[in-house]
Design a protein around this motif. Structure first.
Motif, PDB file in Angstrom:
ATOM      1  N   SER A 187     -13.217  27.257  -5.841  1.00 12.94           N
ATOM      2  CA  SER A 187     -13.542  28.611  -6.284  1.00 12.94           C
ATOM      3  C   SER A 187     -12.468  29.595  -5.831  1.00 12.94           C
ATOM      4  O   SER A 187     -12.028  30.453  -6.605  1.00 12.94           O
ATOM      5  CB  SER A 187     -14.910  29.024  -5.731  1.00 12.94           C
ATOM      6  OG  SER A 187     -15.218  30.337  -6.113  1.00 12.94           O
ATOM      7  N   LYS A 188     -12.036  29.468  -4.573  1.00  8.78           N
ATOM      8  CA  LYS A 188     -10.975  30.347  -4.066  1.00  8.78           C
ATOM      9  C   LYS A 188      -9.687  30.139  -4.848  1.00  8.78           C
ATOM     10  O   LYS A 188      -8.997  31.100  -5.197  1.00  8.78           O
ATOM     11  CB  LYS A 188     -10.738  30.089  -2.575  1.00  8.78           C
ATOM     12  CG  LYS A 188     -11.838  30.608  -1.684  1.00  8.78           C
ATOM     13  CD  LYS A 188     -11.562  30.293  -0.224  1.00  8.78           C
ATOM     14  CE  LYS A 188     -12.716  30.745   0.674  1.00  8.78           C
ATOM     15  NZ  LYS A 188     -12.474  30.405   2.081  1.00  8.78           N
ATOM     16  N   ILE A 189      -9.373  28.876  -5.117  1.00  9.66           N
ATOM     17  CA  ILE A 189      -8.152  28.563  -5.872  1.00  9.66           C
ATOM     18  C   ILE A 189      -8.229  29.176  -7.267  1.00  9.66           C
ATOM     19  O   ILE A 189      -7.235  29.728  -7.766  1.00  9.66           O
ATOM     20  CB  ILE A 189      -7.931  27.037  -5.936  1.00  9.66           C
ATOM     21  CG1 ILE A 189      -7.533  26.522  -4.556  1.00  9.66           C
ATOM     22  CG2 ILE A 189      -6.878  26.670  -6.968  1.00  9.66           C
ATOM     23  CD1 ILE A 189      -7.519  25.007  -4.430  1.00  9.66           C
ATOM     24  N   ARG A 190      -9.380  29.108  -7.888  1.00  7.04           N
ATOM     25  CA  ARG A 190      -9.533  29.697  -9.228  1.00  7.04           C
ATOM     26  C   ARG A 190      -9.330  31.203  -9.177  1.00  7.04           C
ATOM     27  O   ARG A 190      -8.707  31.785 -10.071  1.00  7.04           O
ATOM     28  CB  ARG A 190     -10.910  29.361  -9.797  1.00  7.04           C
ATOM     29  CG  ARG A 190     -10.991  27.959 -10.328  1.00  7.04           C
ATOM     30  CD  ARG A 190     -12.301  27.710 -11.043  1.00  7.04           C
ATOM     31  NE  ARG A 190     -12.342  26.330 -11.540  1.00  7.04           N
ATOM     32  CZ  ARG A 190     -13.439  25.636 -11.684  1.00  7.04           C
ATOM     33  NH1 ARG A 190     -14.600  26.174 -11.390  1.00  7.04           N
ATOM     34  NH2 ARG A 190     -13.406  24.405 -12.141  1.00  7.04           N
ATOM     35  N   CYS A 191      -9.866  31.845  -8.138  1.00  7.19           N
ATOM     36  CA  CYS A 191      -9.674  33.292  -8.004  1.00  7.19           C
ATOM     37  C   CYS A 191      -8.190  33.620  -7.860  1.00  7.19           C
ATOM     38  O   CYS A 191      -7.677  34.541  -8.508  1.00  7.19           O
ATOM     39  CB  CYS A 191     -10.447  33.827  -6.796  1.00  7.19           C
ATOM     40  SG  CYS A 191     -12.236  33.848  -7.020  1.00  7.19           S
ATOM     41  N   VAL A 192      -7.502  32.861  -7.025  1.00 11.26           N
ATOM     42  CA  VAL A 192      -6.065  33.080  -6.827  1.00 11.26           C
ATOM     43  C   VAL A 192      -5.325  32.822  -8.135  1.00 11.26           C
ATOM     44  O   VAL A 192      -4.407  33.567  -8.499  1.00 11.26           O
ATOM     45  CB  VAL A 192      -5.524  32.175  -5.688  1.00 11.26           C
ATOM     46  CG1 VAL A 192      -4.012  32.209  -5.634  1.00 11.26           C
ATOM     47  CG2 VAL A 192      -6.119  32.607  -4.357  1.00 11.26           C
ATOM     48  N   GLU A 193      -5.739  31.782  -8.857  1.00  7.13           N
ATOM     49  CA  GLU A 193      -5.105  31.471 -10.134  1.00  7.13           C
ATOM     50  C   GLU A 193      -5.258  32.633 -11.112  1.00  7.13           C
ATOM     51  O   GLU A 193      -4.295  33.031 -11.779  1.00  7.13           O
ATOM     52  CB  GLU A 193      -5.727  30.200 -10.737  1.00  7.13           C
ATOM     53  CG  GLU A 193      -5.138  29.833 -12.094  1.00  7.13           C
ATOM     54  CD  GLU A 193      -5.887  28.698 -12.778  1.00  7.13           C
ATOM     55  OE1 GLU A 193      -5.311  28.130 -13.712  1.00  7.13           O
ATOM     56  OE2 GLU A 193      -7.032  28.399 -12.392  1.00  7.13           O
ATOM     57  N   VAL A 194      -6.456  33.188 -11.178  1.00  3.88           N
ATOM     58  CA  VAL A 194      -6.690  34.326 -12.083  1.00  3.88           C
ATOM     59  C   VAL A 194      -5.800  35.496 -11.687  1.00  3.88           C
ATOM     60  O   VAL A 194      -5.182  36.139 -12.551  1.00  3.88           O
ATOM     61  CB  VAL A 194      -8.186  34.728 -12.066  1.00  3.88           C
ATOM     62  CG1 VAL A 194      -8.414  36.063 -12.739  1.00  3.88           C
ATOM     63  CG2 VAL A 194      -9.030  33.638 -12.722  1.00  3.88           C
ATOM     64  N   GLU A 195      -5.706  35.758 -10.388  1.00  3.15           N
ATOM     65  CA  GLU A 195      -4.853  36.858  -9.923  1.00  3.15           C
ATOM     66  C   GLU A 195      -3.393  36.595 -10.267  1.00  3.15           C
ATOM     67  O   GLU A 195      -2.688  37.493 -10.734  1.00  3.15           O
ATOM     68  CB  GLU A 195      -5.003  37.044  -8.413  1.00  3.15           C
ATOM     69  CG  GLU A 195      -6.347  37.598  -7.990  1.00  3.15           C
ATOM     70  CD  GLU A 195      -6.536  37.613  -6.472  1.00  3.15           C
ATOM     71  OE1 GLU A 195      -5.557  37.327  -5.738  1.00  3.15           O
ATOM     72  OE2 GLU A 195      -7.652  37.915  -6.032  1.00  3.15           O
ATOM     73  N   LEU A 196      -2.940  35.361 -10.051  1.00  2.00           N
ATOM     74  CA  LEU A 196      -1.545  35.025 -10.339  1.00  2.00           C
ATOM     75  C   LEU A 196      -1.252  35.109 -11.833  1.00  2.00           C
ATOM     76  O   LEU A 196      -0.182  35.589 -12.230  1.00  2.00           O
ATOM     77  CB  LEU A 196      -1.210  33.625  -9.809  1.00  2.00           C
ATOM     78  CG  LEU A 196      -1.116  33.496  -8.297  1.00  2.00           C
ATOM     79  CD1 LEU A 196      -0.898  32.041  -7.901  1.00  2.00           C
ATOM     80  CD2 LEU A 196      -0.004  34.367  -7.736  1.00  2.00           C
TER      81      LEU A 196
END
Length: 124
Positions: free
Chosen positions: A74-83
């Motif tokens: 979930s954290k990785i997905r959030c970071v991915e969306v931000e990136l």
């Protein structure tokens, strides 16, 4: 006559007693076999309970790890969306800069052409 009858009754009673003893021995043996089987079943059940407890612990550990991995995902997905959003913004900014660069290159070219024409007409 009474003695013969009594002896006949004794023999019949002895036969019945012998049959009863044989049945008793057979039933005693069956009971012992059943008790042995019951003991083996009980031991197997205890073994299964121990195995079930071990498997439950393993399942709990795997479940905990799975939950941790889901949180990390979930954290990785959030970071991915931000990136991706930052990348999109950078790409938009690059396109805007390229557009401005083309504009200014064209403007420079236009001014050079204008200067060259001015020099051609300058007859001083």
């Amino acid at each position: 006559k009474a003695v013969a009858k009594a002896q006949s009754a004794i023999k019949a009673a002895e036969k019945d007693t012998e049959k009863s003893r044989a049945k008793l021995e057979k039933k005693t043996k069956e009971k012992e076999d059943l008790e042995g089987d019951a003991q083996r079943v009980l031991e197997a059940f205890e073994g299964v309970k121990t195995l079930e407890a071990e498997k439950r612990k393993a399942l709990e550990a795997v479940s905990k790890e799975c939950e941790e991995l889901k949180k990390a995902q979930s954290k990785i997905r959030c970071v991915e969306v931000e990136l991706v959003a930052k990348l999109d913004a950078c790409e938009k900014q690059v396109k805007e800069c390229e557009k401005r660069l083309r504009h200014w290159l064209n403007e420079i070219e236009r001014l050079k052409d204008e200067e060259a024409r001015d020099e051609d007409y300058d007859v001083s």
